[in-house]
Structures are given as C-alpha cells and as structure tokens.
Motif scaffolding. Structure first.
Motif, PDB file in Angstrom:
ATOM      1  N   ILE A 116      60.291  47.788  44.233  1.00  0.00           N
ATOM      2  CA  ILE A 116      59.472  48.892  43.721  1.00  0.00           C
ATOM      3  C   ILE A 116      58.784  49.636  44.863  1.00  0.00           C
ATOM      4  N   CYS A 117      58.184  48.887  45.770  1.00  0.00           N
ATOM      5  CA  CYS A 117      57.474  49.524  46.889  1.00  0.00           C
ATOM      6  C   CYS A 117      58.440  50.276  47.797  1.00  0.00           C
ATOM      7  N   ASN A 118      59.622  49.710  48.008  1.00  0.00           N
ATOM      8  CA  ASN A 118      60.616  50.404  48.831  1.00  0.00           C
ATOM      9  C   ASN A 118      61.118  51.676  48.133  1.00  0.00           C
ATOM     10  N   TYR A 119      61.369  51.570  46.839  1.00  0.00           N
ATOM     11  CA  TYR A 119      61.897  52.710  46.082  1.00  0.00           C
ATOM     12  C   TYR A 119      60.938  53.902  46.123  1.00  0.00           C
ATOM     13  N   PHE A 120      59.654  53.611  46.021  1.00  0.00           N
ATOM     14  CA  PHE A 120      58.658  54.677  46.041  1.00  0.00           C
ATOM     15  C   PHE A 120      58.069  54.894  47.442  1.00  0.00           C
ATOM     16  N   ASN A 121      58.696  54.265  48.429  1.00  0.00           N
ATOM     17  CA  ASN A 121      58.303  54.447  49.833  1.00  0.00           C
ATOM     18  C   ASN A 121      56.821  54.140  50.050  1.00  0.00           C
ATOM     19  N   GLN A 122      56.372  53.035  49.453  1.00  0.00           N
ATOM     20  CA  GLN A 122      54.977  52.614  49.556  1.00  0.00           C
ATOM     21  C   GLN A 122      54.904  51.318  50.369  1.00  0.00           C
ATOM     22  N   PRO A 123      54.251  51.329  51.518  1.00  0.00           N
ATOM     23  CA  PRO A 123      54.159  50.108  52.333  1.00  0.00           C
ATOM     24  C   PRO A 123      53.287  49.052  51.655  1.00  0.00           C
ATOM     25  N   ILE A 124      53.611  47.784  51.892  1.00  0.00           N
ATOM     26  CA  ILE A 124      52.800  46.684  51.364  1.00  0.00           C
ATOM     27  C   ILE A 124      52.784  45.565  52.398  1.00  0.00           C
ATOM     28  N   ASN A 125      51.604  45.032  52.701  1.00  0.00           N
ATOM     29  CA  ASN A 125      51.526  43.951  53.686  1.00  0.00           C
ATOM     30  C   ASN A 125      51.726  42.604  52.993  1.00  0.00           C
ATOM     31  N   ARG A 126      51.857  41.569  53.800  1.00  0.00           N
ATOM     32  CA  ARG A 126      52.167  40.250  53.262  1.00  0.00           C
ATOM     33  C   ARG A 126      51.072  39.734  52.328  1.00  0.00           C
ATOM     34  N   GLU A 127      49.822  39.956  52.694  1.00  0.00           N
ATOM     35  CA  GLU A 127      48.713  39.483  51.864  1.00  0.00           C
ATOM     36  C   GLU A 127      48.748  40.120  50.481  1.00  0.00           C
ATOM     37  N   GLU A 128      48.990  41.434  50.431  1.00  0.00           N
ATOM     38  CA  GLU A 128      49.075  42.132  49.146  1.00  0.00           C
ATOM     39  C   GLU A 128      50.293  41.683  48.348  1.00  0.00           C
ATOM     40  N   LEU A 129      51.396  41.440  49.058  1.00  0.00           N
ATOM     41  CA  LEU A 129      52.634  40.988  48.418  1.00  0.00           C
ATOM     42  C   LEU A 129      52.412  39.660  47.697  1.00  0.00           C
ATOM     43  N   LEU A 130      51.778  38.696  48.378  1.00  0.00           N
ATOM     44  CA  LEU A 130      51.549  37.379  47.794  1.00  0.00           C
ATOM     45  C   LEU A 130      50.536  37.446  46.646  1.00  0.00           C
ATOM     46  N   LYS A 131      49.536  38.307  46.792  1.00  0.00           N
ATOM     47  CA  LYS A 131      48.528  38.445  45.740  1.00  0.00           C
ATOM     48  C   LYS A 131      49.161  39.012  44.473  1.00  0.00           C
ATOM     49  N   LEU A 132      50.016  40.002  44.619  1.00  0.00           N
ATOM     50  CA  LEU A 132      50.681  40.591  43.461  1.00  0.00           C
ATOM     51  C   LEU A 132      51.640  39.604  42.801  1.00  0.00           C
ATOM     52  N   SER A 133      52.330  38.807  43.617  1.00  0.00           N
ATOM     53  CA  SER A 133      53.300  37.862  43.060  1.00  0.00           C
ATOM     54  C   SER A 133      52.636  36.841  42.147  1.00  0.00           C
ATOM     55  N   ASP A 134      51.350  36.594  42.361  1.00  0.00           N
ATOM     56  CA  ASP A 134      50.600  35.663  41.516  1.00  0.00           C
ATOM     57  C   ASP A 134      50.540  36.124  40.062  1.00  0.00           C
ATOM     58  N   VAL A 135      50.655  37.427  39.839  1.00  0.00           N
ATOM     59  CA  VAL A 135      50.611  37.969  38.481  1.00  0.00           C
ATOM     60  C   VAL A 135      51.706  37.325  37.630  1.00  0.00           C
ATOM     61  N   GLU A 136      52.937  37.311  38.165  1.00  0.00           N
ATOM     62  CA  GLU A 136      54.057  36.717  37.436  1.00  0.00           C
ATOM     63  C   GLU A 136      53.962  35.201  37.413  1.00  0.00           C
ATOM     64  N   GLU A 137      53.618  34.603  38.550  1.00  0.00           N
ATOM     65  CA  GLU A 137      53.594  33.151  38.668  1.00  0.00           C
ATOM     66  C   GLU A 137      52.552  32.507  37.751  1.00  0.00           C
ATOM     67  N   LYS A 138      51.420  33.183  37.549  1.00  0.00           N
ATOM     68  CA  LYS A 138      50.386  32.621  36.673  1.00  0.00           C
ATOM     69  C   LYS A 138      50.842  32.569  35.222  1.00  0.00           C
ATOM     70  N   ILE A 139      51.638  33.542  34.813  1.00  0.00           N
ATOM     71  CA  ILE A 139      52.160  33.542  33.443  1.00  0.00           C
ATOM     72  C   ILE A 139      53.266  32.509  33.310  1.00  0.00           C
ATOM     73  N   THR A 140      54.127  32.421  34.323  1.00  0.00           N
ATOM     74  CA  THR A 140      55.272  31.514  34.261  1.00  0.00           C
ATOM     75  C   THR A 140      54.873  30.061  34.471  1.00  0.00           C
ATOM     76  N   HIS A 141      53.956  29.815  35.423  1.00  0.00           N
ATOM     77  CA  HIS A 141      53.628  28.435  35.796  1.00  0.00           C
ATOM     78  C   HIS A 141      52.188  28.031  35.515  1.00  0.00           C
ATOM     79  N   GLY A 142      51.354  28.947  35.044  1.00  0.00           N
ATOM     80  CA  GLY A 142      49.995  28.586  34.674  1.00  0.00           C
ATOM     81  C   GLY A 142      49.025  28.605  35.827  1.00  0.00           C
ATOM     82  N   ASN A 143      49.215  27.710  36.793  1.00  0.00           N
ATOM     83  CA  ASN A 143      48.291  27.615  37.930  1.00  0.00           C
ATOM     84  C   ASN A 143      49.084  27.383  39.211  1.00  0.00           C
TER      85      ASN A 143
END
Length: 314
Positions: A116-143
C-alpha cells in the motif's frame, strides 16, 4: 522516483528459546527469505477494494471472519497515509504455510503495508511498519509478542526478550538450514498452558529445562556472531532434549529429529510451540543437506524448505 506496487515479506523460524521466552528468557528468530510472500496492487475502476488470495477472492468488505484482521489493517494503513477513499485490487501470493510457526499472518501484514505504501509512494520507517502490523496481529493472535513481525520484516536474526525492545543481531554462520513440516498443526495455546502449569506447580524438571533453554539461547547468540556452526548444532540438540523434558514434542517430530541427525545434521530440533509443527536442522555442506532432505522424504515428509545460512543479513 518510480513508485512500486509490490510489497514483499518472508517466513521466519525460532532458532532457540521456545517456551523459555514466556518466562522472560531470550529467544532468537531467523528470517527465512527463501519462503516468500508477495502482495501486488493494481488500479480498480470499481468503487471497491478487491482481494485475490488463496483463502478469499472478493470485496474487502465481505471477507470471512478469519480475515477481519487483514480488513482492519488495510483500512488503518489507508487512514494513516490519508488515502481512505482509494480503491484497488490486491493480490496476495504466499509460499508460507499457515499454522506452522513460520509467521504467515505477520508476513501477510508486513507485505500488505509495504504494498500500500509503495503503491501510493508513501515512505514508512521500520518502527511505523511494526506498529501498524500489530493491528492485524492483535485480531489474529490476541496478544502478539511482536517477534514474528520483527523477523518477517528483517534480513537479520532477531534477539527477543518479552517486554523489551527486540534487536537485530550479528550473524556469521555459513551452512544450510533445513525446515521440514511434520504435517501436524502445532497447538500453541495447549502447549504454553501445559508448561505454565508445570512451572506453577514447581515441577523441578520443567523449571530446570526452562532455565537450560535460556542459557542455551545466550550461548547460541555468541555462536552466530563467531560463526561456530558445530557448537550451534550441539546447542540445538540440547534444546530439543529440554523441550522433550517439558513434553511439548511429538513422536513424529522426535523421529524427524533423529532422521536428520542420522543423516549428518549438526543439530536438529522442533521449532515453535511444539505438539507438531516443523523441525529445523542445520548442515555444513550441500551434500549433507540433500541427504537429510532425501531421508526425510523417505519418511513421508513432503513439505521441506531450505535456506542458505550465508545469505542471511546479506
């Protein structure tokens, strides 16, 4: 700069520290870049976001319950980059098996965010990447611990202690990693709760094994930095014995470990929560690697992956 419409991630395995990591001991996870996941985005003139994957094909708004984490992640990522009203087709192609302790859901999340970030040419750093990934992981794995996402987004091994910031560590091992799927789904919840009961009941064997696993993981970190593959193999063998002591292995897993060692593996052990799942082994030559693979196949194991260890962190 030409924008990309692709997001890539990969599998991971836990090298050392299963179960002991629950008790504030360290764990080491390795990226498995040879088992990849690719997310590609294309324009869609219709007023909807379409998903095309092995698990679901159709509109994002109609995804099944097991993909609600993906749905929320896509909406949150678009919101972060102020593209909430955009529409597109998303193709998810993964070689990572699910429910085998190889980080499938985390890899999907990382791939989606990158695409998504590449498609819209929006840079994202590693810290933001990992923080966003938690959105899916919290629903899938709880904690989620964050270990999976940190490793599937990295080319370096990850040193992880619960409650502390994970770190990428030096890796100077040459040789081969062999990952073999037992075909039996691991049961993380059952395995973790069983070990916790042993520890809470002050079972000496369990407590000693947990402590031994923690110490072995610390020694393994030094082996990775110094390139000592033989000692690493011995530590893996020792770790598997400790995991057997806390009764999280499985007869087929034990047989696979024995087959790998008989075939010349320097070390072999279960990886992940146990009670099934995958076995990892390491070898110092391609000939030995092929022998391990062939003998596991004779045993009826069909899903086997390899990773050249020298390619990690390159």
């Amino acid at each position: 700069m030409k924008k990309s419409n692709i997001g890539m991630s990969h599998a991971k395995i836990i090298l050392m520290g299963e179960h002991s990591v629950v008790y504030n001991k360290p764990a080491i996870a390795l990226p498995v870049t040879s088992v990849a996941l690719r997310v590609e985005i294309e324009p869609n003139i219709e007023n909807s976001i379409l998903i095309d994957s092995d698990y679901y094909r159709g509109k994002l708004n109609n995804v099944p319950v097991n993909m609600l984490g993906v749905k929320k992640l896509i909406h949150q990522t678009l919101k972060k980059i102020d593209k909430e009203n955009e529409h597109f087709k998303m193709f998810i192609k993964s070689d990572i098996p699910s429910e085998r302790g190889m980080g499938s859901s985390a890899a999907t999340a990382i791939g989606i965010i990158k695409a998504i970030c590449n498609y819209f040419n929006q840079p994202i750093n590693r810290e933001e990447l990992l923080k966003l990934s938690d959105v899916e992981e919290k629903i899938t794995h709880g904690n989620p611990s964050g270990l999976d996402a940190a490793t599937v987004s990295s080319n370096y091994p990850i040193w992880f202690i619960h409650g502390k910031k994970n770190e990428q560590i030096p890796f100077n091992i040459n040789g081969y990693l062999i990952i073999a799927d037992s075909g039996i789904r691991g049961r993380t919840d059952i395995a973790v709760n069983y070990v916790r009961e042993l520890v809470n009941n002050k079972n000496k064997v369990a407590i000693d094994s947990i402590n031994n696993l923690g110490k072995a993981t610390i020694e393994a970190k030094e082996c990775l930095a110094k390139g000592n593959i033989k000692k690493l193999g011995n530590l893996m063998n020792f770790a598997h014995t400790q995991l057997q002591n806390i009764q999280v292995s499985h007869p087929l897993v034990d047989k696979m470990v024995s087959t790998a060692k008989f075939s010349g593996a320097l070390g072999a052990k279960l990886t992940g929560s146990g009670l099934g799942g995958c076995v990892i082994s390491i070898a110092d030559s391609l000939d030995t690697t092929n022998k391990i693979i062939n003998n596991l196949k004779k045993q009826g194991i069909s899903d086997i992956w390899t990773q050249q260890l020298g390619s990690i962190n390159k």
